[in-house]
Design a protein around this motif. Structure first.
Motif, PDB file in Angstrom:
ATOM      1  N   TYR A 345      43.731   8.240  62.824  1.00  0.00           N
ATOM      2  CA  TYR A 345      44.378   6.925  62.979  1.00  0.00           C
ATOM      3  C   TYR A 345      45.877   7.022  62.658  1.00  0.00           C
ATOM      4  O   TYR A 345      46.726   6.528  63.413  1.00  0.00           O
ATOM      5  CB  TYR A 345      43.682   5.920  62.055  1.00  0.00           C
ATOM      6  CG  TYR A 345      44.133   4.484  62.215  1.00  0.00           C
ATOM      7  CD1 TYR A 345      44.540   3.978  63.465  1.00  0.00           C
ATOM      8  CD2 TYR A 345      44.115   3.601  61.134  1.00  0.00           C
ATOM      9  CE1 TYR A 345      44.925   2.653  63.612  1.00  0.00           C
ATOM     10  CE2 TYR A 345      44.499   2.279  61.281  1.00  0.00           C
ATOM     11  CZ  TYR A 345      44.912   1.808  62.523  1.00  0.00           C
ATOM     12  OH  TYR A 345      45.300   0.502  62.663  1.00  0.00           O
ATOM     13  N   ALA A 346      46.172   7.717  61.557  1.00  0.00           N
ATOM     14  CA  ALA A 346      47.587   7.864  61.162  1.00  0.00           C
ATOM     15  C   ALA A 346      48.364   8.589  62.260  1.00  0.00           C
ATOM     16  O   ALA A 346      49.494   8.222  62.598  1.00  0.00           O
ATOM     17  CB  ALA A 346      47.685   8.629  59.840  1.00  0.00           C
ATOM     18  N   ALA A 347      47.714   9.612  62.846  1.00  0.00           N
ATOM     19  CA  ALA A 347      48.397  10.398  63.883  1.00  0.00           C
ATOM     20  C   ALA A 347      48.608   9.568  65.147  1.00  0.00           C
ATOM     21  O   ALA A 347      49.636   9.699  65.817  1.00  0.00           O
ATOM     22  CB  ALA A 347      47.585  11.658  64.194  1.00  0.00           C
ATOM     23  N   VAL A 348      47.649   8.720  65.490  1.00  0.00           N
ATOM     24  CA  VAL A 348      47.810   7.859  66.672  1.00  0.00           C
ATOM     25  C   VAL A 348      49.018   6.937  66.455  1.00  0.00           C
ATOM     26  O   VAL A 348      49.877   6.787  67.331  1.00  0.00           O
ATOM     27  CB  VAL A 348      46.534   7.014  66.942  1.00  0.00           C
ATOM     28  CG1 VAL A 348      46.804   5.951  68.009  1.00  0.00           C
ATOM     29  CG2 VAL A 348      45.376   7.914  67.376  1.00  0.00           C
ATOM     30  N   LYS A 349      49.103   6.354  65.273  1.00  0.00           N
ATOM     31  CA  LYS A 349      50.216   5.429  64.989  1.00  0.00           C
ATOM     32  C   LYS A 349      51.553   6.172  65.037  1.00  0.00           C
ATOM     33  O   LYS A 349      52.530   5.672  65.605  1.00  0.00           O
ATOM     34  CB  LYS A 349      50.015   4.754  63.624  1.00  0.00           C
ATOM     35  CG  LYS A 349      48.907   3.699  63.653  1.00  0.00           C
ATOM     36  CD  LYS A 349      48.789   2.948  62.341  1.00  0.00           C
ATOM     37  CE  LYS A 349      48.101   3.826  61.301  1.00  0.00           C
ATOM     38  NZ  LYS A 349      47.879   3.112  60.028  1.00  0.00           N
ATOM     39  N   HIS A 350      51.562   7.359  64.463  1.00  0.00           N
ATOM     40  CA  HIS A 350      52.796   8.150  64.468  1.00  0.00           C
ATOM     41  C   HIS A 350      53.221   8.463  65.900  1.00  0.00           C
ATOM     42  O   HIS A 350      54.382   8.357  66.273  1.00  0.00           O
ATOM     43  CB  HIS A 350      52.583   9.443  63.677  1.00  0.00           C
ATOM     44  CG  HIS A 350      53.776  10.353  63.682  1.00  0.00           C
ATOM     45  ND1 HIS A 350      54.974   9.996  63.085  1.00  0.00           N
ATOM     46  CD2 HIS A 350      53.962  11.576  64.243  1.00  0.00           C
ATOM     47  CE1 HIS A 350      55.852  10.974  63.284  1.00  0.00           C
ATOM     48  NE2 HIS A 350      55.269  11.950  63.975  1.00  0.00           N
ATOM     49  N   ASP A 351      52.243   8.824  66.711  1.00  0.00           N
ATOM     50  CA  ASP A 351      52.529   9.172  68.103  1.00  0.00           C
ATOM     51  C   ASP A 351      53.031   7.947  68.872  1.00  0.00           C
ATOM     52  O   ASP A 351      53.957   8.050  69.694  1.00  0.00           O
ATOM     53  CB  ASP A 351      51.256   9.756  68.753  1.00  0.00           C
ATOM     54  CG  ASP A 351      51.573  10.619  69.968  1.00  0.00           C
ATOM     55  OD1 ASP A 351      52.402  10.196  70.792  1.00  0.00           O
ATOM     56  OD2 ASP A 351      50.976  11.710  70.093  1.00  0.00           O
ATOM     57  N   LEU A 352      52.459   6.787  68.606  1.00  0.00           N
ATOM     58  CA  LEU A 352      52.936   5.552  69.252  1.00  0.00           C
ATOM     59  C   LEU A 352      54.390   5.290  68.847  1.00  0.00           C
ATOM     60  O   LEU A 352      55.215   4.885  69.676  1.00  0.00           O
ATOM     61  CB  LEU A 352      52.054   4.356  68.871  1.00  0.00           C
ATOM     62  CG  LEU A 352      50.664   4.315  69.527  1.00  0.00           C
ATOM     63  CD1 LEU A 352      49.827   3.173  68.939  1.00  0.00           C
ATOM     64  CD2 LEU A 352      50.774   4.155  71.043  1.00  0.00           C
ATOM     65  N   ASP A 353      54.712   5.551  67.568  1.00  0.00           N
ATOM     66  CA  ASP A 353      56.098   5.380  67.106  1.00  0.00           C
ATOM     67  C   ASP A 353      57.034   6.293  67.902  1.00  0.00           C
ATOM     68  O   ASP A 353      58.097   5.884  68.352  1.00  0.00           O
ATOM     69  CB  ASP A 353      56.219   5.714  65.611  1.00  0.00           C
ATOM     70  CG  ASP A 353      55.488   4.689  64.739  1.00  0.00           C
ATOM     71  OD1 ASP A 353      55.288   3.543  65.230  1.00  0.00           O
ATOM     72  OD2 ASP A 353      55.100   5.037  63.610  1.00  0.00           O
ATOM     73  N   LEU A 354      56.609   7.549  68.058  1.00  0.00           N
ATOM     74  CA  LEU A 354      57.435   8.511  68.806  1.00  0.00           C
ATOM     75  C   LEU A 354      57.701   8.035  70.229  1.00  0.00           C
ATOM     76  O   LEU A 354      58.748   8.286  70.799  1.00  0.00           O
ATOM     77  CB  LEU A 354      56.727   9.877  68.887  1.00  0.00           C
ATOM     78  CG  LEU A 354      56.695  10.714  67.619  1.00  0.00           C
ATOM     79  CD1 LEU A 354      55.890  12.001  67.867  1.00  0.00           C
ATOM     80  CD2 LEU A 354      58.101  11.056  67.142  1.00  0.00           C
ATOM     81  N   ARG A 355      56.721   7.360  70.797  1.00  0.00           N
ATOM     82  CA  ARG A 355      56.842   6.879  72.177  1.00  0.00           C
ATOM     83  C   ARG A 355      57.508   5.522  72.272  1.00  0.00           C
ATOM     84  O   ARG A 355      57.652   4.967  73.361  1.00  0.00           O
ATOM     85  CB  ARG A 355      55.445   6.804  72.832  1.00  0.00           C
ATOM     86  CG  ARG A 355      54.793   8.142  73.043  1.00  0.00           C
ATOM     87  CD  ARG A 355      53.304   8.000  73.390  1.00  0.00           C
ATOM     88  NE  ARG A 355      52.607   9.270  73.211  1.00  0.00           N
ATOM     89  CZ  ARG A 355      52.406  10.155  74.176  1.00  0.00           C
ATOM     90  NH1 ARG A 355      52.824   9.914  75.386  1.00  0.00           N
ATOM     91  NH2 ARG A 355      51.778  11.284  73.922  1.00  0.00           N
ATOM     92  N   GLY A 356      57.871   4.965  71.106  1.00  0.00           N
ATOM     93  CA  GLY A 356      58.533   3.666  71.107  1.00  0.00           C
ATOM     94  C   GLY A 356      57.608   2.528  71.510  1.00  0.00           C
ATOM     95  O   GLY A 356      58.055   1.513  72.053  1.00  0.00           O
TER      96      GLY A 356
END
Ligand code: AMP
Length: 527
Positions: A345-356
């Motif tokens: 879950y944390a990684a999904v959120k981080h990845d969404l942040d990276l993608r703006g």
């Protein structure tokens, strides 16, 4: 007089008409274009499937399957069902000493057997289990022969109990035939996509396989704004490969890109993780949730009270005003995820942040079925009132296996296209009535051939052209042209045809100019 009752589209269905259909086309073209840039291919599964596919995947007890599905039988099985009904009726008044009654019973069974033979000799069908039907047909024929043999003895009283027994055995065998409703109009398409993945051995393709679909779905819900019985979904699924958080994030990014390209305003993305079905993860949480719900049971409404037993997660879906404060105090799943699910879950959120990609975490976003896991998300849009969810999605790693395929990771979403369109219309992104580029006002029979040629070359160049089928007076023609929203009127009278200089009138400002055919095309193309 003939009955002239007017027909209407059935409740919960509707005609999509121009100019609105232009907006539908724009939405669908945008989906084709955006999804292709992410490497998705289109799948078009059938609208009819075996009912069982949905009871297995969506769950037999869910409202969608138990109450809302349009199901029906194979007409040939329905016929057998009717014939079986006749046997039953004759059986109810059967009297082993009455020749007439015995005859009627065996005739009724005979009709069933004939129809069954026809069915088995006809084309193969998925709506019944052929092997089983063949076996039972053999049993039935044997028993029927025995019955006929006994009956042919002239019905002496010592044979009557045997005859009654044989009649009962016939009835029992008939009862084994499954003749009920076995087909369904699809209420959603994820199950169909998974079925197709298995059926076409797509696990042999490079993984993951990325597919999207669009088309009508059917649910017998109570119709209201944004809720129909025939509605449309645009959806995508990623099957196979790993469950890397980047897959979840890219899928969501694609979705938000699609909405942005359409100019959808106020689209809000909610996300959550519901862990996986294990004691140290979601199951543990559900047990804890149930415990807490029991403590506040008296303060909850009837639906929620029932769900404490059947499906506590669904209490979190409640929209009841007085339950909101109570729900706010309940334990949250994020605090009960296992380490792997927490990290995912944390990684999904981080990845969404990276993608703006902006998101809200919503711990109340849950799904009731076991095969759903980890990422879930929902998108709401403006202008839709209470039916404001335009898209729901999530990870479902257990589904392909549940449907008889190999263990396969899966994630996908379904957009409610009707609601998406409504929201676009509410924010002024609706379609304008379709105008015409050119209205050809031809006058005099000698000009008609030229008018046809002009229409053809303008249409070849991509312009929308109205060519009136009958000659009109000049004033009338201009009136129709402006009613149709034409931008130009091409005036072709005998003078124009003779000189080769055509008159083009711009309806917006009333200006007029003379142009030769080629110059006219170039002029319009430049505009
Ligand atoms: P679901 O398949 O239930 O997860 O629904 C996905 C999306 O389809 C929802 O967010 C809605 O936008 C849309 N949807 C579901 N049911 C209907 C319906 N009866 N009428 C219109 N749209 C619907």
């Amino acid at each position: 007089m003939a009955n002239k009752a007017k027909f209407q589209a059935i409740r919960g269905t509707r005609d999509l008409l121009p100019p609105e259909t232009a907006l539908w086309n724009r939405v669908e073209q945008t989906a084709h274009a955006v999804f292709a840039t992410y490497g998705y291919g289109e799948i078009r599964p059938p609208i009819l499937e075996q009912k069982e596919l949905f009871s297995r995947s969506i769950g037999a007890e869910t409202d969608v399957v138990a109450k809302e599905m349009y199901i029906f039988g194979d007409p040939r099985l329905t016929r057998l069902e009717r014939l079986r009904g006749t046997v039953k009726a004759e059986g109810a008044t059967f009297w082993p000493s009455d020749v007439n009654s015995v005859d009627l019973f065996s005739m009724a069974v005979g009709k069933f057997v004939t129809a069954l033979d026809e069915l088995l000799n006809a084309e193969e069908s998925e709506s019944y289990d052929r092997e089983q039907f063949v076996r039972r047909s053999v049993d039935l024929n044997q028993e029927l022969a025995k019955f006929a043999q006994l009956a042919s003895q002239g019905l002496p009283s010592e044979f009557q109990p045997q005859l009654t027994k044989s009649k009962e055995r016939v009835e029992t065998i008939l009862g084994f035939f499954e003749l009920g409703e076995s087909l369904a109009l699809r209420p959603e398409a994820t199950a169909s996509v998974c079925r197709a993945y298995i059926e076409h051995n797509m696990q042999q393709l490079p993984q993951p396989v990325k597919l999207y679909y669009m088309g009508p779905m059917f649910r017998r819900e109570r119709p209201q704004k944004g809720r129909y019985r025939q509605f449309y979904q645009i959806g995508a699924e990623i099957l196979g490969g790993p469950d890397a958080p980047a897959i979840d994030a890219e899928l969501i990014e694609m979705l938000m890109t699609f909405f942005a390209k359409l100019g959808l305003e106020g689209a809000t993305l909610d996300i959550n993780s519901i862990g996986h079905a294990a004691d140290n993860c979601r199951r543990g949480y559900v047990a804890k949730l149930r415990e807490e719900l029991i403590k506040v049971k008296d303060k909850l409404g009837a639906d929620s009270q029932r769900r404490i037993e059947t499906n506590p997660l669904r209490v979190l879906d409640s929209k009841l005003e007085h339950e909101q404060a109570i729900i706010a105090t309940l334990p949250r799943i994020a605090d009960h995820l296992c380490d792997e699910c927490k990290a995912h879950y944390a990684a999904v959120k981080h990845d969404l942040d990276l993608r703006g990609v902006a998101y809200h975490e919503n711990w109340r976003l849950v799904r009731g079925l076991d095969y759903y896991m980890r990422t879930t998300f929902e998108i709401t849009a403006r202008g839709l009132g209470s039916q404001n969810a335009v898209c729901g999605g999530g990870r479902y790693d257990g589904l392909v296996e549940l449907l008889g395929g190999p263990p396969t990771k899966g994630i996908g979403f379904a957009i409610g296209e009707d609601r998406l369109i409504l929201s676009l219309q509410e924010s002024g992104k609706g379609a304008a009535p379709q105008g015409r580029d050119v209205y050809i006002a031809w006058m005099g029979e000698k000009t008609y051939a030229t008018a046809i040629r002009a229409a053809k070359s303008l249409r070849d160049a991509g312009f929308s052209v109205e060519l009136p089928p009958v000659e009109q007076k000049f004033g009338k023609a201009l009136e129709r042209a402006s009613k149709l929203g034409a931008r130009h009127a091409l005036i072709l009278g005998e003078n124009e045809v003779a000189s080769g200089e055509w008159t083009l009138k711009t309806l917006g400002d009333g200006s007029q100019q003379k142009l030769a055919e080629q110059a006219l095309l170039e002029y319009l193309q430049k505009l």
